[in-house]
Structure formats: structure tokens, C-alpha cells
Design a protein around this motif. Structure first.
Motif, mmCIF file in Angstrom:
data_model
loop_
_atom_site.group_PDB
_atom_site.id
_atom_site.type_symbol
_atom_site.label_atom_id
_atom_site.label_comp_id
_atom_site.label_asym_id
_atom_site.label_seq_id
_atom_site.Cartn_x
_atom_site.Cartn_y
_atom_site.Cartn_z
ATOM 1 N N VAL A 437 0.859 -1.182 0.000
ATOM 2 C CA VAL A 437 0.000 0.000 0.000
ATOM 3 C C VAL A 437 0.896 1.232 0.000
ATOM 4 O O VAL A 437 1.581 1.521 0.984
ATOM 5 C CB VAL A 437 -0.928 0.004 1.229
ATOM 6 N N GLY A 438 0.900 1.946 -1.098
ATOM 7 C CA GLY A 438 1.777 3.103 -1.209
ATOM 8 C C GLY A 438 3.236 2.665 -1.247
ATOM 9 O O GLY A 438 3.586 1.546 -1.638
ATOM 10 N N GLU A 439 4.116 3.536 -0.816
ATOM 11 C CA GLU A 439 5.544 3.261 -0.873
ATOM 12 C C GLU A 439 6.094 2.667 0.408
ATOM 13 O O GLU A 439 7.215 2.162 0.426
ATOM 14 C CB GLU A 439 6.305 4.568 -1.185
ATOM 15 N N THR A 440 5.314 2.690 1.500
ATOM 16 C CA THR A 440 5.914 2.358 2.790
ATOM 17 C C THR A 440 5.204 1.257 3.576
ATOM 18 O O THR A 440 5.747 0.773 4.563
ATOM 19 C CB THR A 440 5.956 3.606 3.686
ATOM 20 N N LEU A 441 4.007 0.839 3.162
ATOM 21 C CA LEU A 441 3.227 -0.103 3.970
ATOM 22 C C LEU A 441 2.990 -1.399 3.203
ATOM 23 O O LEU A 441 2.550 -1.379 2.054
ATOM 24 C CB LEU A 441 1.886 0.524 4.359
ATOM 25 N N THR A 442 3.275 -2.526 3.859
ATOM 26 C CA THR A 442 2.980 -3.838 3.304
ATOM 27 C C THR A 442 2.086 -4.584 4.277
ATOM 28 O O THR A 442 2.411 -4.721 5.464
ATOM 29 C CB THR A 442 4.261 -4.657 3.064
ATOM 30 N N LEU A 443 0.949 -5.061 3.780
ATOM 31 C CA LEU A 443 0.011 -5.841 4.574
ATOM 32 C C LEU A 443 0.131 -7.299 4.178
ATOM 33 O O LEU A 443 0.094 -7.635 2.975
ATOM 34 C CB LEU A 443 -1.425 -5.356 4.354
ATOM 35 N N VAL A 444 0.287 -8.177 5.158
ATOM 36 C CA VAL A 444 0.488 -9.600 4.896
ATOM 37 C C VAL A 444 -0.562 -10.391 5.657
ATOM 38 O O VAL A 444 -0.807 -10.144 6.847
ATOM 39 C CB VAL A 444 1.896 -10.057 5.328
ATOM 40 N N ALA A 445 -1.199 -11.342 4.972
ATOM 41 C CA ALA A 445 -2.203 -12.184 5.603
ATOM 42 C C ALA A 445 -2.026 -13.623 5.140
ATOM 43 O O ALA A 445 -1.624 -13.885 3.998
ATOM 44 C CB ALA A 445 -3.611 -11.693 5.270
ATOM 45 N N GLY A 446 -2.304 -14.566 6.034
ATOM 46 C CA GLY A 446 -2.209 -15.974 5.693
ATOM 47 C C GLY A 446 -3.274 -16.774 6.412
ATOM 48 O O GLY A 446 -3.713 -16.409 7.508
ATOM 49 N N LEU A 447 -3.696 -17.869 5.788
ATOM 50 C CA LEU A 447 -4.726 -18.732 6.355
ATOM 51 C C LEU A 447 -4.429 -20.165 5.944
ATOM 52 O O LEU A 447 -4.034 -20.437 4.803
ATOM 53 C CB LEU A 447 -6.109 -18.308 5.842
ATOM 54 N N ARG A 448 -4.608 -21.098 6.877
ATOM 55 C CA ARG A 448 -4.410 -22.517 6.583
ATOM 56 C C ARG A 448 -5.465 -23.339 7.319
ATOM 57 O O ARG A 448 -5.795 -23.051 8.475
ATOM 58 C CB ARG A 448 -3.015 -22.965 7.015
ATOM 59 N N HIS A 449 -5.963 -24.360 6.644
ATOM 60 C CA HIS A 449 -6.900 -25.301 7.259
ATOM 61 C C HIS A 449 -6.382 -26.715 7.036
ATOM 62 O O HIS A 449 -6.072 -27.105 5.911
ATOM 63 C CB HIS A 449 -8.295 -25.169 6.650
#
Length: 709
Positions: A437-449
Motif C-alpha cells: 500500500v503506497g511506498e511504505t506499507l505492506t500488509l500480509v495475511a495468511g490462512l491454513r486449514h
């Protein structure tokens, strides 16, 4: 219930189909042209001065499958490269891994390679993998790999790793990354001789095969007399990987490995009135004909197709087999008045484990709403067949003098015979995404079943049963770059551990579900231009619920409902304060405790520290490179631990000093002298029961010649 057949591969054709499908799909794009046969070039450079840094900009394979660098990953991840391992003389995985942040080695002959991390212990909480693939844990045991030869680096993820690796990784995971075949011909050899008859010979290298293939082979043999009486040991292994690139967009790797190891059959030294007896330091109270043998074989095939448009399809199919055999007398109690040792537990156990599996993955690196987005989704299948053979109830008894005794032979009144078979099937689906997101923010998400099914065939009692488990894991994180050199991150994650090893699940534990854990973590990662280095810091809190406890109203009944937690701070730095000087340091401060636990007899352990958990850990390594030589000195500190949950058996803190001095005779030849435990410290690495501990190695010296061609 249908009994298990001997060949797992014959019963798992589904595990092979995705590989065939991937090959057909990848090859269907057209014929192979001669000028398409290209392998990526690999540059090799010699190390001439200490390269300070924690490798924060290296893409990691353990904290994420998205190709994120360690700096971009909202988690605590260490990477130890092969050059660092060589320089410090760390040949074993345990030596190398415990120089990283927050790890201590607590392995015993029964658990094998076993660690403590962030307040959680053992192979049901701190997982191990090779190139991202785990070997299933049976009876709490992991024994491979133990030697660093043939590996490029070791990556360590601390905290719950369940989103990437499934159950049994609440404390973290240690992942060994193999050396890959290269187009340039290379040959490395390492010859080591040391005190107490120790030797290690390693040879490895790559060679091109035609225009579209390369082969790498690494082999090692090792052995010695050990640091206790009758402590002889030996091992040998062979790692091989064939890399094929029939087209520029298609990569195929086929690996075949074998390992044969006979570690020292040493089960500890009895305590004298609760303390280590220095005069018994070299005594081995095992029998004269012990057996401690570990055989591992692995076959793996990996296909990667760059489909275009940022899409990548990968498939990995594997088969592992492990055979283990113990035949020893394992329990010792010292009678100080009589100066005699009572030996019990004449034990013979055999494991036969066969594991086959497949992992199919689809990844995309592109944009979402004009922002860079990396996406990864996959499906994983694993089947494990396990046979447990033993001579339970392990009777037998003998008494020997504390010194100058005849060890005797294995003599058990109980026959050794197969006791049970299990079949474990596990399937998982997982997804991970990183949005810039933009030049400075990274959003990370993970899911496992995960869905797990265990079927146990009792070969003696006939009390067969089936059990099913479901598990979900989530990780949400954000990384914010305050400056190009400084990032802060926060994450929340969940995971699960088995109450006991699922592969060897017994009738008494069949009703226990997986434990549940959740972690919150914040941290900072920064490059230090002025000091030519990097540093990281993390603060975390982990809570694990539903651990096995006793019913407070009826202590004779085991139930789930206990709670264990850990909070702590970890700091690591690698700097070059002066030219040619490098300092690597890390420290961990923990508060690990049982919040709720009742043990046999109704005794509450609330507020106690879990067994084998040091709450203070630190490492320091200082090195200097001169004209044609390099010197280094390091210190390890492991704080006080307890050998039981009651905290009545105390293991004292210890600090070890190591040193190394090397001479570069020419660009291809290096001689290295390694000195370990310079002060000859007497210390215990772990408790083995309530009356004995395993002692660490005394002072030793090794001389190594490294040759590169």
C-alpha cells in the motif's frame, strides 16, 4: 480394522498425480528448442572480510512463501549462511542453530534433534524441515538432519509457524536450505581431525550436464571416540540433486538422499544428591552392547513452471523413510552411601516410518488496484505409515559400582515384538497474500486449514481406534518502512500443537484435541550504515490453551484445560564497528510459565517454569580479518532451567567460550583451528528423568582444511 500394508507408495497413487499433471501442463506449451535450454548463472565470490549483517534484504523461504525479504516479513526470522557456519566451525545443526536468537538445544537420545524456543519445547512445538518440507514426528522424535554439510543456510522462524507448516510449530521452525546445482563446475572438500579421535570428511560440488542440466552431490563421513567412555559414534550421508531446465520457463529438481548414523549411546549421568558429580563426568552407565542406529532415505521431485503474466505453478512430490533402533539400559540412580548405580529400563524400541506427500502451489506477482500484490495458494497431502516395535514393559535391573565396573550385556525378560501400526493422513489448503500500500506499507495475511485422520491398529491388545482432527491457523501482519533503512512491524497469529505426537497417538490420549495458541508480536528491523550492519528487536506474547492437565476435582483423570504462556524480548545485531572487525550478538529475556496446570496427585504447577526452558539466552561472536588470516571468539550463555514442571530439579546456567583461528594459504585453501568450551565448563544440556542429566562436551580442539576447486 484393515491392517496396514508395508508399501506406502503403492497405497498413495493420488500423491503422484499432481506431479504428472504439472509436467504435462508445463510441457504442453510446445516443443523444446535447443536454444531454450538455459540455466540461470550463479556467481561465486570469495569472502575477504567479515560481511556484517543479518541478511535482512535476502528473500526468505521460511517466514513466507511469497518471496518476501526478511525485512518485509512481519515476523522474527534468522538466516545463517554456510560461510558463517564454516568460519565458526559449526558442523552440527544444533551448534549452528543455537547461535541464533532464542534457541537452546534440549535433545536426548529419545527425542533426537530437539529445541526450546520462546518458552515452548520439543518436537511437538518446535518443528524442523528441509527445503520447507517436514518429516512427521513420531513419539516426540526427530533425528534428521543433524549435520550442516551440504546446506546453503539455516533459516529459523520464531513463534507460531502453523500458517505455513501446520500443527506442531507454536514455538517456531528450523528450516535447512539445500545447496542447489549450478552451471559452474565446483568442488569443495573439508577434512577435519580433532581431539578424542574425532574426524569429519566432506566433499561436494556441482557440474553441468549438457546444455540443460546440472548435478550437485554432497557427501560426508564423520566419527570419533566421543567424550565419555565407550562414546564411539559414526555417520555417513549422501545428498544429490539433479536440476533440469528443458525450457527457459520450466525448472525440474530431483533429489535422492540417504543417511546412516550411529550416535553415541549415552543416556546421561546420575546426579549425586541432586548435583552433577564431576568425578563421574566421563562415565557411561549403558551396557556393553548398546544399539542406537538412525537410517533415513529421501526421494523428492519438484517442478516449477513460469506460466507468464506473473503466474507460477509449483508441485513437489516426495517419499521419506526413517528406521530407528534403540537397545540400551537408560535409567540410572546413584546411591551416594554405597557409591553404586542402580540401572533400570532395559529398553529396545524400533521405529519404521514411511511418509509420502505432495504439495501443489499457485503463485502470482502482479497488481491489485494499482498496488503490487503477491498471492500464493496451495494444497498439501501427506500420508504416514508407522510401526512401533518394543519390549514393553521394559523390565530388568542391575547394580554396578559408580567407577570401574563391567557394563554387562543387554538382558531383558520381555520379548521385543511389534506393538502397533498407525496410518496418518493429513490434507491442508493454505493461502497467503502481501499487498503493498503506497511506498511504505505492506500488509500480509495468511490462512491454513488442516484435516488429519489417524488410524491405529493394536497388534497385541486389539483395541484399534480412529481419530480425526481439524485445525485452523491465521496470521495478520503489517510492515511499515519509516525510512529505507528502518521498518517496524506488528502481527497476530494463531497455531496449534498436538497434545502428543499424532503419528504415535495412543488409546489414553485419543480423546485429546489439538492445543490452540495465539501470538501477538511487534518489532523493528534496521540497517546501520555508520556501523555497516543491521539490528532487530521483537517483543511477543504467546498463550497456549487446552494443554493436558488433571481434573482439579479428580486428579486421577487427565483432561484438557490447562494454559501455558510466554512473553519476552529478543534483540539481535550484526555490525562492523571498525574495518575488518565484526560483532554478532543476540539476547533473549523470557517469562515462561504455566498459568494453569495440575499434575498427578493434584499438585498445581501454576506459576512454574516449563521444563527445559531457559529464560535468559545470549550469544556473542567477535571476529577479525587480517592479511591472510582470520580470528574469532564467541560466547554462549544459557540461563537456569528446570528438569521438571515441579521445578524441583534445577539445571544451573552455563556460559561457554569458543575460538577459531584460520589461515588462507591461497585463494582455494584455508586451514582452521577450532577450540570449543575453552574453560572446560561442566554443564548439563537437559534432564533425562528425575535422577540423571545429559552432560555437554568438555574442552576440545579440531584442525580443518577447506579446499575449493
Amino acid at each position: 480394522m484393515q491392517k496396514h500394508r508395508s508399501s506406502l507408495v503403492c497405497r498413495s497413487p493420488l500423491a503422484l498425480r499432481p506431479l504428472a499433471a504439472s509436467l504435462v501442463l508445463a510441457l504442453s506449451g510446445g516443443g523444446v528448442q535447443a536454444d531454450d535450454k538455459v540455466l540461470t548463472a550463479v556467481q561465486v565470490s570469495a569472502r575477504t572480510e567479515p560481511e556484517a549483517g543479518l541478511d535482512l534484504d535476502r528473500p526468505g523461504a521460511t517466514g513466507s512463501r511469497l518471496g518476501l525479504s526478511l525485512r518485509e516479513t512481519p515476523a522474527s526470522v534468522d538466516a545463517l549462511d554456510v560461510e558463517t557456519l564454516r568460519t565458526r566451525g559449526d558442523r552440527s545443526v544444533a551448534e549452528a542453530a543455537t547461535r541464533a536468537v532464542g534457541l537452546s538445544f534440549i535433545g536426548t537420545p529419545g527425542s533426537g534433534q530437539s529445541y526450546s524456543s520462546r518458552g515452548f519445547t520439543g518436537n511437538n512445538s518446535v518443528a524442523q524441515a528441509e527445503n520447507g518440507v517436514r518429516l512427521a514426528t513420531d513419539a516426540g522424535t526427530q533425528t534428521y538432519p543433524s549435520d550442516t554439510w551440504g546446506y546453503e543456510r539455516i533459516e529459523i522462524l520464531r513463534g507460531p509457524a502453523s500458517v505455513l507448516f501446520g500443527d506442531g510449530a507454536v514455538g517456531g521452525i528450523i528450516n535447512l536450505i539445500r545447496k542447489a546445482p549450478a552451471r559452474e563446475r565446483s568442488l569443495d572438500t573439508s577434512l577435519t581431525g580433532g581431539s578424542r579421535g574425532e574426524y569429519h570428511v566432506g566433499i561436494g560440488g556441482s557440474t553441468p550436464l549438457g546444455e540443460a542440466a546440472a548435478l550437485r552431490v554432497d557427501a560426508a563421513v564423520a566419527g570419533g571416540d566421543g567424550y565419555i567412555h565407550r562414546g564411539d559414534h559414526d555417520s555417513r550421508k549422501l545428498l544429490s540433486t539433479l536440476h533440469l531446465a528443458p525450457r527457459e520457463d520450466l525448472q525440474i529438481d530431483i533429489s535422492a538422499d540417504l543417511s546412516r548414523e550411529n550416535p553415541t549411546a549415552y543416556f546421561g549421568t546420575p546426579l549425586r544428591d541432586g548435583r552433577i558429580a564431576r568425578n563421574l563426568r566421563r562415565e557411561n552407565y549403558n551396557i556393553d552392547d548398546p544399539r542406537y542406529a538412525l537410517d533415513d532415505d529421501r526421494l523428492r521431485a519438484r517442478v516449477e513452471w513460469q506460466a507468464g503474466g506473473g503466474w507460477t505453478l509449483r508441485n513437489e512430490t516426495y517419499r521419506f523413510a526413517a528406521d530407528r533402533h534403540w537397545r540400551n539400559v537408560e535409567q540410572y540412580a546413584l546411591d551416594s552411601a554405597a557409591d553404586a548405580v542402580t540401572r533400570t529400563g532395559y529398553l529396545e524400541i524400533l521405529h519404521r516410518l514411511e511418509q509420502a506427500g505432495n504439495r501443489l502451489e499457485l503463485a502470482h506477482d502482479g497488481t491489485l488496484g494499482g498496488m503490487r500484490n503477491r498471492f500464493h495458494v496451495g494444497w498439501e497431502f501427506m500420508q504416514v505409515d508407522f510401526r512401533h516395535t518394543n519390549n514393553s514393559p521394559y523390565r530388568g535391573k542391575s547394580v554396578v559400582p559408580a567407577k570401574d565396573f563391567e557394563p554387562g550385556r543387554f538382558d531383558s525378560p520381555d520379548p521385543t515384538r511389534p506393538k502397533f501400526d498407525t496410518e496418518t493422513r493429513q490434507q491442508a489448503v493454505f493461502v497467503e497474500d502481501a499487498l503493498r500500500v503506497g511506498e511504505t506499507l505492506t500488509l500480509v495475511a495468511g490462512l491454513r486449514h488442516d484435516r488429519i485422520a489417524v488410524a491405529r491398529d493394536e497388534l497385541v491388545s486389539g483395541r484399534d481406534f480412529d481419530k480425526r482432527f481439524n485445525a485452523n491457523a491465521v496470521r495478520l501482519g503489517a510492515v511499515h518502512a519509516l525510512t529505507p533503512a528502518t521498518s517496524v512491524y506488528a502481527q497476530a497469529s494463531t497455531g496449534s500443537d498436538p497434545a502428543t505426537s499424532l503419528v504415535s497417538l495412543n488409546l489414553a490420549n485419543r480423546n485429546f484435541d489439538l492445543t490452540r495458541a495465539r501470538q501477538t508480536e511487534v518489532g523493528v528491523k534496521q540497517s546501520l550504515d555508520a556501523l555497516h550492519g543491521e539490528w532487530t528487536a521483537a517483543a511477543f506474547h504467546i498463550r497456549k490453551d487446552d494443554i493436558v492437565t488433571r481434573d482439579p476435582s479428580n486428579p486421577g483423570i487427565s483432561v484438557q484445560g490447562g494454559t501455558q504462556s510466554s512473553r519476552g524480548i529478543e534483540i539481535a545485531a550484526s555490525i562492523e564497528p571498525l574495518r575488518a572487525w565484526r560483532i554478532d550478538a543476540n539476547a533473549t529475556v523470557l517469562d515462561a510459565r504455566f498459568d494453569e496446570l495440575v499434575e498427578a496427585g493434584g499438585a498445581s504447577r501454576a506459576g512454574n517454569t516449563p521444563a527445559n526452558v531457559p529464560e535468559r539466552l545470549a550469544n556473542l561472536w567477535v571476529s577479525h580479518v587480517g592479511a591472510g588470516w582470520e580470528a574469532g571468539i564467541g560466547a554462549r550463555y544459557v540461563g537456569r532451567r528446570y528438569g521438571n514442571n515441579a521445578n524441583t530439579l534445577r539445571l544451573d546456567a552455563y556460559a561457554l567460550l569458543d575460538a577459531t583461528l584460520s589461515w588462507r594459504l591461497d585463494p582455494r585453501t584455508t586451514l582452521r583451528l577450532n577450540l570449543r568450551n575453552l574453560t572446560d565448563k561442566l554443564y548439563a544440556t537437559a534432564a533425562y528423568g528425575s535422577t540423571q542429566v545429559l552432560l555437554g562436551a568438555p574442552r576440545s580442539a579440531e584442525l580443518t582444511a577447506d579446499l575449493r576447486f
